[in-house]
Design a protein around this motif. Structure first.
Motif, PDB file in Angstrom:
ATOM      1  N   CYS A  59       0.806  -1.227   0.000  1.00  0.00           N
ATOM      2  CA  CYS A  59       0.000   0.000   0.000  1.00  0.00           C
ATOM      3  C   CYS A  59       0.835   1.271   0.000  1.00  0.00           C
ATOM      4  O   CYS A  59       0.334   2.330  -0.367  1.00  0.00           O
ATOM      5  N   GLY A  70      -7.275   0.489   2.785  1.00  0.00           N
ATOM      6  CA  GLY A  70      -6.604  -0.115   1.642  1.00  0.00           C
ATOM      7  C   GLY A  70      -7.017   0.454   0.300  1.00  0.00           C
ATOM      8  O   GLY A  70      -7.472   1.586   0.196  1.00  0.00           O
ATOM      9  N   PHE A  71      -6.857  -0.374  -0.717  1.00  0.00           N
ATOM     10  CA  PHE A  71      -7.073   0.045  -2.097  1.00  0.00           C
ATOM     11  C   PHE A  71      -8.553   0.040  -2.477  1.00  0.00           C
ATOM     12  O   PHE A  71      -9.343  -0.749  -1.966  1.00  0.00           O
ATOM     13  N   GLN A  82      -4.647   5.800  -2.898  1.00  0.00           N
ATOM     14  CA  GLN A  82      -3.688   4.859  -2.314  1.00  0.00           C
ATOM     15  C   GLN A  82      -3.217   3.863  -3.370  1.00  0.00           C
ATOM     16  O   GLN A  82      -2.027   3.543  -3.445  1.00  0.00           O
TER      17      GLN A  82
END
Length: 135
Positions: A59, A70-71, A82
């Motif tokens: 990440c 997160g993504f 990100q």
């Protein structure tokens, strides 16, 4: 979108992600393949997984801490930011990633298909050349 496909060509073609079809069109000389998959049955923060050459993509919270969960992709928020910085840092370097992550997010990450996508290093190189030429 509900399938692994390219975004429509409506609008500015520079704003469309490069080959996101997930096909086997890895160009000669491409050294990395980035893939994203969404598992809607998983909890927030675990539903989206991104790999590079089959291994989990870091990440890179050391460069940007925009999304603790997160993504993400398919829109222009913090999860896509990100992802953008992580891909660019992996493909190029930290400095380039910091400078260009917002544009990459707008041009590519925001338009990635909802459930799954694939980008090659050649796709990234193509975007990079166009972005720098337009700067």
């Amino acid at each position: 979108m509900s399938r692994d496909s390219s975004v429509s060509s409506a609008g500015d073609p520079r704003r469309q992600p490069p080959n996101t079809s997930g096909g086997t069109s890895v160009a000669a000389g491409a050294t990395h393949v980035y893939s994203g998959r969404r598992n809607p049955g998983m909890p927030v923060g675990k539903a989206c997984s991104v790999t590079v050459d089959g291994d989990s993509l870091d990440c890179r919270y050391d460069l940007l801490s925009a999304s603790p969960s997160g993504f993400e992709w398919g829109y222009g928020g913090s999860g896509p930011a990100q992802l953008a910085i992580a891909i660019l840092a992996h493909a190029y370097d930290d400095e380039f990633a910091r400078e260009w992550c917002q544009e990459f997010k707008r041009d590519v990450v925001a338009g990635l298909p909802e459930n799954s996508w694939t980008l090659t290093k050649s796709d990234l190189d193509e975007w990079r050349l166009e972005a720098i030429a337009d700067a």
